[in-house]
Scaffold this motif. Structure first.
Motif, PDB file in Angstrom:
ATOM      1  N   UNK A  59     -75.899  17.781  52.373  1.00 39.98           N
ATOM      2  CA  UNK A  59     -77.104  17.586  53.192  1.00 39.98           C
ATOM      3  C   UNK A  59     -78.329  18.311  52.646  1.00 39.98           C
ATOM      4  N   UNK A  60     -78.157  19.265  51.754  1.00 35.13           N
ATOM      5  CA  UNK A  60     -79.270  20.122  51.309  1.00 35.13           C
ATOM      6  C   UNK A  60     -80.534  19.358  50.916  1.00 35.13           C
ATOM      7  N   UNK A  61     -80.449  18.342  50.069  1.00 41.22           N
ATOM      8  CA  UNK A  61     -81.680  17.679  49.616  1.00 41.22           C
ATOM      9  C   UNK A  61     -82.400  16.920  50.729  1.00 41.22           C
ATOM     10  N   UNK A  62     -81.719  16.659  51.840  1.00 39.75           N
ATOM     11  CA  UNK A  62     -82.297  15.845  52.906  1.00 39.75           C
ATOM     12  C   UNK A  62     -82.904  16.672  54.036  1.00 39.75           C
ATOM     13  N   UNK A  63     -82.787  17.984  53.965  1.00 38.65           N
ATOM     14  CA  UNK A  63     -83.275  18.842  55.050  1.00 38.65           C
ATOM     15  C   UNK A  63     -84.731  19.240  54.817  1.00 38.65           C
ATOM     16  N   UNK A  64     -85.555  19.270  55.873  1.00 35.58           N
ATOM     17  CA  UNK A  64     -86.940  19.732  55.727  1.00 35.58           C
ATOM     18  C   UNK A  64     -86.990  21.184  55.257  1.00 35.58           C
ATOM     19  N   UNK A  65     -87.943  21.508  54.415  1.00 33.28           N
ATOM     20  CA  UNK A  65     -88.077  22.880  53.932  1.00 33.28           C
ATOM     21  C   UNK A  65     -88.310  23.848  55.091  1.00 33.28           C
ATOM     22  N   UNK A  66     -89.048  23.410  56.102  1.00 37.15           N
ATOM     23  CA  UNK A  66     -89.314  24.281  57.247  1.00 37.15           C
ATOM     24  C   UNK A  66     -88.035  24.652  57.976  1.00 37.15           C
ATOM     25  N   UNK A  67     -87.091  23.713  58.057  1.00 34.07           N
ATOM     26  CA  UNK A  67     -85.817  23.991  58.713  1.00 34.07           C
ATOM     27  C   UNK A  67     -84.979  24.965  57.888  1.00 34.07           C
ATOM     28  N   UNK A  68     -85.009  24.799  56.576  1.00 33.75           N
ATOM     29  CA  UNK A  68     -84.262  25.702  55.699  1.00 33.75           C
ATOM     30  C   UNK A  68     -84.741  27.144  55.848  1.00 33.75           C
ATOM     31  N   UNK A  69     -86.046  27.307  56.099  1.00 34.95           N
ATOM     32  CA  UNK A  69     -86.595  28.654  56.296  1.00 34.95           C
ATOM     33  C   UNK A  69     -86.259  29.185  57.681  1.00 34.95           C
ATOM     34  N   UNK A  70     -86.315  28.316  58.693  1.00 36.48           N
ATOM     35  CA  UNK A  70     -86.114  28.750  60.073  1.00 36.48           C
ATOM     36  C   UNK A  70     -84.687  29.215  60.351  1.00 36.48           C
ATOM     37  N   UNK A  71     -83.711  28.566  59.748  1.00 36.92           N
ATOM     38  CA  UNK A  71     -82.310  28.858  60.071  1.00 36.92           C
ATOM     39  C   UNK A  71     -81.939  30.318  59.800  1.00 36.92           C
ATOM     40  N   UNK A  72     -82.168  30.852  58.604  1.00 41.05           N
ATOM     41  CA  UNK A  72     -81.784  32.256  58.375  1.00 41.05           C
ATOM     42  C   UNK A  72     -82.749  33.267  58.992  1.00 41.05           C
ATOM     43  N   UNK A  73     -83.831  32.780  59.633  1.00 38.70           N
ATOM     44  CA  UNK A  73     -84.820  33.694  60.198  1.00 38.70           C
ATOM     45  C   UNK A  73     -84.634  33.916  61.693  1.00 38.70           C
ATOM     46  N   UNK A  74     -83.595  33.305  62.297  1.00 38.86           N
ATOM     47  CA  UNK A  74     -83.426  33.407  63.742  1.00 38.86           C
ATOM     48  C   UNK A  74     -82.324  34.395  64.114  1.00 38.86           C
ATOM     49  N   UNK A  75     -82.381  34.898  65.339  1.00 37.64           N
ATOM     50  CA  UNK A  75     -81.321  35.780  65.848  1.00 37.64           C
ATOM     51  C   UNK A  75     -80.088  34.980  66.251  1.00 37.64           C
ATOM     52  N   UNK A  76     -80.325  33.854  66.923  1.00 40.09           N
ATOM     53  CA  UNK A  76     -79.230  32.999  67.410  1.00 40.09           C
ATOM     54  C   UNK A  76     -79.520  31.566  66.994  1.00 40.09           C
ATOM     55  N   UNK A  77     -78.513  30.901  66.449  1.00 45.03           N
ATOM     56  CA  UNK A  77     -78.628  29.496  66.067  1.00 45.03           C
ATOM     57  C   UNK A  77     -77.517  28.720  66.758  1.00 45.03           C
ATOM     58  N   UNK A  78     -77.910  27.715  67.551  1.00 49.83           N
ATOM     59  CA  UNK A  78     -76.960  26.840  68.226  1.00 49.83           C
ATOM     60  C   UNK A  78     -77.105  25.451  67.628  1.00 49.83           C
ATOM     61  N   UNK A  79     -76.042  24.941  67.034  1.00 45.51           N
ATOM     62  CA  UNK A  79     -76.109  23.660  66.326  1.00 45.51           C
ATOM     63  C   UNK A  79     -75.440  22.548  67.117  1.00 45.51           C
ATOM     64  N   UNK A  80     -76.193  21.474  67.401  1.00 47.09           N
ATOM     65  CA  UNK A  80     -75.673  20.281  68.060  1.00 47.09           C
ATOM     66  C   UNK A  80     -75.598  19.090  67.104  1.00 47.09           C
ATOM     67  N   UNK A  81     -75.911  19.271  65.847  1.00 43.91           N
ATOM     68  CA  UNK A  81     -76.034  18.154  64.907  1.00 43.91           C
ATOM     69  C   UNK A  81     -74.796  17.267  64.863  1.00 43.91           C
ATOM     70  N   UNK A  82     -75.022  15.962  64.768  1.00 43.98           N
ATOM     71  CA  UNK A  82     -73.927  15.032  64.535  1.00 43.98           C
ATOM     72  C   UNK A  82     -73.417  15.160  63.110  1.00 43.98           C
ATOM     73  N   UNK A  83     -74.340  15.227  62.149  1.00 41.61           N
ATOM     74  CA  UNK A  83     -73.993  15.502  60.751  1.00 41.61           C
ATOM     75  C   UNK A  83     -74.293  16.977  60.510  1.00 41.61           C
ATOM     76  N   UNK A  84     -73.230  17.747  60.448  1.00 41.34           N
ATOM     77  CA  UNK A  84     -73.328  19.196  60.533  1.00 41.34           C
ATOM     78  C   UNK A  84     -74.134  19.824  59.404  1.00 41.34           C
ATOM     79  N   UNK A  85     -74.858  20.862  59.756  1.00 41.51           N
ATOM     80  CA  UNK A  85     -75.479  21.746  58.774  1.00 41.51           C
ATOM     81  C   UNK A  85     -74.528  22.885  58.402  1.00 41.51           C
ATOM     82  N   UNK A  86     -73.430  22.964  59.104  1.00 42.16           N
ATOM     83  CA  UNK A  86     -72.345  23.884  58.768  1.00 42.16           C
ATOM     84  C   UNK A  86     -71.990  23.747  57.288  1.00 42.16           C
ATOM     85  N   UNK A  87     -71.903  24.890  56.586  1.00 43.36           N
ATOM     86  CA  UNK A  87     -71.548  24.981  55.171  1.00 43.36           C
ATOM     87  C   UNK A  87     -72.658  24.506  54.224  1.00 43.36           C
TER      88      UNK A  87
END
Length: 347
Positions: A71-99
């Motif tokens: 999924x890496x090439x298809x993710x917005x750059x803003x999302x890639x920055x936001x994920x490691x910058x948060x205290x808590x991340x709750x993922x509901x994605x159908x196509x997981x960002x897991x891993x």
């Protein structure tokens, strides 16, 4: 106007935010959801997060075509920055960002608490979260973890033909999915997982529930079993019908030999889970075991090299031996330390 499951989803949102993630006032909370997912559960979790005094952001984005680094090439750059910058991340994605790469960054920063609820629509959230008795759930899961930690050798069989044995590694963690209150990865309640000694895994694994690998490898509920022959922790043969061929073709297409590694095993113990074709729920079906292949998350502290993706298959009605003691018999809890608790949970 009220919509279906409005009250139950509000209760589930409270459980996710306050009981599972145990958020603190002022924390940043990121909720991710792709365009293939129903939005109502996300909305209720966001409301509960706001009510708890947190700084909440919902990231709604286009749906990737696979799991993990695919999924890496298809993710917005803003999302890639936001994920490691948060205290808590709750993922509901159908196509997981897991891993994925941003997931790896977030799970190694010593800060982000991650709760995976990938693919859960309203009905599944109600079944698997809103109706839980968390006190009984904790008693059962803690006892199963304790018993499993003491076992040096294990064997798993199923009526469909699974017969696989392996050794456990003393000191390796066993993930006990109840809460997401410490930094690192956490998953939906009702699953217990670990990485056995990889090279000790030998025998036959028969997926007869469902298989999920993202995109074209999301086979859903299996219409015929997929039989894996495993030697020293690696898949050496795949047999079955058309769905087995799809799995085999997908693995070849990924062109990554590490995808044939057995990454982990898990028990399913969520009393509300039913087989629906969604891995997040299926791998918690009571009395099932699940084997993941490919990428091995850092929470398992195993010895496998990185892989480009990950997939999970379900083995229903499992019989599990802890050394010479039965834990499960064809999906029923039979260990004397667990029978009474299971009965109180309706199982």
């Amino acid at each position: 106007m009220p919509t279906l499951f409005d009250l139950e989803l509000a209760k589930a949102g409270h459980i996710v935010v306050n009981d599972m993630c145990r958020v603190k006032k002022g924390e940043s909370v990121l909720i991710t959801v792709d365009s293939a997912m129903e939005f109502k559960p996300v909305e209720e979790v966001a409301k509960a997060t706001e009510a708890a005094g947190c700084k909440v952001m919902v990231a709604w984005h286009s749906t990737p075509q696979g799991y993990g680094k695919v999924a890496d090439p298809q993710l917005p750059d803003s999302l890639k920055v936001a994920i490691p910058a948060t205290d808590v991340w709750i993922e509901f994605n159908n196509q997981w960002l897991l891993y994925s790469t941003p997931w790896i960054e977030a799970m190694s920063n010593g800060r982000t608490r991650y709760l995976f609820l990938g693919g859960l629509d309203s009905e599944r959230v109600v079944r698997c979260i809103a109706h839980l008795d968390m006190d009984l759930q904790e008693k059962l899961q803690n006892k199963v973890v304790e018993l499993t930690q003491k076992a040096s050798k294990m064997r798993v069989t199923t009526p469909a033909g699974t017969d696989v044995s392996f050794a456990n590694v003393p000191g390796r963690p066993i993930t006990n999915e109840l809460r997401a209150d410490t930094p690192g990865p956490h998953f939906l309640v009702g699953q217990i997982g670990w990485a056995p000694l990889e090279e000790s895994i030998n025998g036959t694994i028969v997926y007869d529930g469902s298989f999920s690998g993202g995109g074209e490898a999301d086979l859903g509920i299996l219409t015929e079993p997929i039989k894996l022959t495993v030697k020293k922790g690696r898949i050496v043969d795949i047999q079955g019908g058309e769905q087995a061929k799809k799995m085999s073709d997908w693995l070849k297409k990924l062109n990554d030999p590490n995808m044939y590694n057995l990454a982990h095993i898990c028990y399913g113990f969520n009393p509300g889970s039913v087989l629906t074709g969604l891995c997040t729920e299926d791998e918690r079906v009571w009395g099932s075991t699940e084997w993941g292949i490919g990428y091995q998350g850092p929470m398992f502290e195993g010895n496998l090299p990185e892989a480009v993706s990950h997939a999970d298959g379900i083995c229903l009605n499992s019989t599990v031996w802890l050394d010479d003691t039965l834990l499960l018999e064809e999906g029923r809890v039979v260990h004397p330390d667990l029978v009474e608790i299971a009965a109180m949970m309706g199982k």
